[in-house]
Design a protein around this motif. Structure first.
Motif, mmCIF file in Angstrom:
data_model
loop_
_atom_site.group_PDB
_atom_site.id
_atom_site.type_symbol
_atom_site.label_atom_id
_atom_site.label_comp_id
_atom_site.label_asym_id
_atom_site.label_seq_id
_atom_site.Cartn_x
_atom_site.Cartn_y
_atom_site.Cartn_z
ATOM 1 N N ALA A 87 -65.101 21.773 -6.002
ATOM 2 C CA ALA A 87 -64.005 21.927 -5.034
ATOM 3 C C ALA A 87 -64.512 21.640 -3.617
ATOM 4 O O ALA A 87 -63.849 20.951 -2.828
ATOM 5 C CB ALA A 87 -63.420 23.330 -5.124
ATOM 6 N N LYS B 108 -54.794 21.753 -4.252
ATOM 7 C CA LYS B 108 -55.026 22.035 -2.825
ATOM 8 C C LYS B 108 -55.995 23.204 -2.655
ATOM 9 O O LYS B 108 -56.664 23.319 -1.624
ATOM 10 C CB LYS B 108 -53.681 22.356 -2.167
ATOM 11 C CG LYS B 108 -53.791 22.509 -0.654
ATOM 12 C CD LYS B 108 -52.484 22.279 0.059
ATOM 13 C CE LYS B 108 -52.687 22.338 1.572
ATOM 14 N NZ LYS B 108 -51.423 22.203 2.305
ATOM 15 N N MET C 85 -61.743 20.807 -0.954
ATOM 16 C CA MET C 85 -60.642 21.689 -1.372
ATOM 17 C C MET C 85 -60.969 23.130 -0.960
ATOM 18 O O MET C 85 -62.128 23.542 -1.034
ATOM 19 C CB MET C 85 -60.578 21.579 -2.904
ATOM 20 C CG MET C 85 -59.402 22.192 -3.573
ATOM 21 S SD MET C 85 -59.607 21.900 -5.356
ATOM 22 C CE MET C 85 -59.538 20.120 -5.423
ATOM 23 N N ARG D 146 -54.799 16.856 -8.153
ATOM 24 C CA ARG D 146 -54.664 16.870 -6.692
ATOM 25 C C ARG D 146 -54.450 18.317 -6.213
ATOM 26 O O ARG D 146 -53.523 18.617 -5.439
ATOM 27 C CB ARG D 146 -53.519 15.950 -6.224
ATOM 28 C CG ARG D 146 -53.678 14.518 -6.664
ATOM 29 C CD ARG D 146 -52.686 13.559 -6.005
ATOM 30 N NE ARG D 146 -51.311 14.046 -6.015
ATOM 31 C CZ ARG D 146 -50.511 14.016 -7.078
ATOM 32 N NH1 ARG D 146 -50.942 13.519 -8.221
ATOM 33 N NH2 ARG D 146 -49.266 14.475 -6.996
#
Length: 510
Positions: free
Chosen positions: A118, A102, A123, A100
């Motif tokens: 990503a 960021k 992300m 998870r």
């Protein structure tokens, strides 16, 4: 005396402002003062993007000083999640989703498949630009888009915050997430610094990958925590090792057994460099070092070889052989060098000294538990709070720990239990054998049979029948490999470790 560091920010406070912290082959030194300012700026930049304490930042960078500096800078205010740059898109998708994360950090101009993954996952991606003119490892980050919302928790991480997340190797099951707190990684760095007596005068040559616990903690954090310096190479390369050694003038290095063997293979033609660069010690960890290799290393370098025992869940080090004048015990991983160590029976109760059982540990460097995995935690921790390592071993009356095998790697041949390490050590005594990995071969009647993969020394020859004959003179018949495969190279894991589990399948023998 100052209180021990319990955060990454505190840990790098040890070095003098103008003392070199990081260097690289051909690079300018980065001072501790400069490293500290990079850490402060990076945490502020991440906070401005809405990334704060406890949030994961995946780092996909090649080995080298920027990777070392980024790991520390990111981990000082958020959570570092270094990933192997060699992963394929499917692997990046698994790890980035599982973590998870960021934000993803990649090198400027990188075409890593992690970038597309990503973006697909929504992300953020930051690009790292090295600024080597300001010192090896110096960098700036650029972010796509504007500033983010203020993070829930900004500023520097605290002792209980997660500093680093890594996955277990997952050789037999889905990889598990290991969250290591600021306190865990600082305790482990302190344990290694103490056992190796690091000072500001020490210079390390890091050849370990920096997406792995061994390189991050023993290679980077432990020496920096004493104000020492580290030369960060682009990764292990036996052909370049001695030229790096000549330039960096290290006082020590740490590696895995396959690296030490490759270095020995080129030592004879580099005797002058070895003589001109005396090492205080050589460290070996992450896999068992054959006693033959240990002896050859000590004779070649004229320095003690310190074998240590580590694992990801313990933020690396658990036991270590002592430095001279105390006695090093070849074949043993030394004495407790951080956490408490015990050997327990199948009921989880401690066994008398000298009896073989499962090695368990507990201490400030040991993770609190796997993330989101109640089943794994129920299996991994005993009622008394000990962490079960999965390794089998025995403690001597004076506290030296000998590992007899990995419980999952013990070969069960029709009810006879065989330690692959014992067979390895016998086969390595054969003059033609350079490397050996003994492993389980599935068998329709016995369940498992003993097999071995072997690499021969340059300029020698030997056949399977001859090596089996050699083994049968030294081992009980049921331990003699039924199959010996002679290979130019044995397949390895990402960190250079030889892996027994799954080797029969990899070699097409299952």
């Amino acid at each position: 005396m100052a209180a021990p560091a319990t955060t990454l920010r505190d840990l790098i406070a040890a070095g003098a402002d103008d003392a070199p912290a990081l260097t690289s082959p051909g690079g300018m030194p980065l001072t501790f003062g400069r490293l500290r300012s990079i850490v402060e700026r990076t945490v502020a930049d991440l906070n401005a993007q809405g990334v704060g304490r406890g949030e994961r930042v995946a780092i996909v960078l090649p080995n080298g000083p920027e990777m070392a500096a980024a790991f520390m800078a990111v981990g000082a205010g958020t959570t570092s999640a270094p990933l192997n740059p060699a992963y394929k898109a499917e692997e990046f998708e698994f790890y980035l989703t599982d973590l998870r994360a960021k934000l993803l950090i990649v090198a400027e101009g990188s075409d890593s498949p992690a970038v597309a993954v990503a973006e697909k996952l929504g992300m953020g991606v930051a690009r790292l630009k090295p600024t080597p003119e300001e010192g090896a490892g110096s960098f700036t980050l650029s972010f796509a888009g504007g500033a983010g919302e203020a993070p829930a928790q900004a500023g520097f991480a605290e002792t209980g915050d997660v500093a680093l997340v890594l996955h277990t190797s997952g050789t037999t099951s889905r990889p598990k997430i290991v969250p290591l707190s600021q306190g865990n990684v600082c305790a482990s760095a302190r344990h290694i610094r103490t056992s190796l007596a690091f000072t500001a005068e020490d210079r390390g040559l890091n050849i370990m990958p920096l997406f792995h616990i061994h390189g991050l903690i023993a290679g980077i954090l432990a020496p920096l925590s004493a104000g020492g310096q580290v030369c960060c190479t682009p990764g292990f390369n036996a052909l370049k090792f001695f030229s790096w050694m000549e330039e960096a003038k290290p006082t020590w290095y740490t590696g895995v057994p396959t690296m030490h063997q490759a270095i020995l293979g080129r030592a004879a033609r580099n005797r002058e460099i070895i003589a001109a660069t005396p090492l205080r010690f050589i460290r070996s960890s992450s896999a068992s070092l054959p006693p033959q290799v240990l002896r050859e290393l000590e004779e070649t370098f004229g320095a003690p070889v310190i074998e240590a025992y580590g694992m990801t869940e313990a933020a690396h080090q658990m036991a270590s052989n002592p430095l001279p004048p105390m006695k090093n015990r070849p074949g043993s991983v030394g004495i407790s060098a951080g956490p408490e160590i015990a050997v327990v029976g199948s009921d989880g109760e401690p066994l008398p000294v000298g009896e073989t059982g499962e090695i368990v540990i507990r201490g400030p460097n040991v993770m609190a538990g796997y993330e989101n995995n109640e089943k794994a935690n129920a299996e991994a921790f005993t009622r008394q709070g000990w962490f079960r390592t999965g390794d089998q071993g025995v403690l001597s009356p004076d506290g030296f720990l000998t590992i007899t095998g990995r419980l999952k790697e013990i070969i069960n041949r029709g009810g006879e239990k065989i330690s692959p390490r014992e067979v390895d050590e016998i086969l390595l005594d054969h003059p033609a054998v350079l490397q050996c990995v003994t492993f389980a071969l599935p068998h329709d009647k016995l369940g498992e049979e003993v097999a071995a993969a072997i690499v021969l020394r340059e300029g020698t020859s030997a056949e399977e029948k001859e090596i089996r004959g050699f083994a049968s003179e030294r081992l009980a018949p049921f331990k003699v490999p039924a199959r010996i495969v002679i290979l130019p190279e044995i397949p390895r894991g990402a960190t250079g470790k030889l892996q027994r589990i799954g080797l029969a399948q990899k070699l097409g023998l299952a």
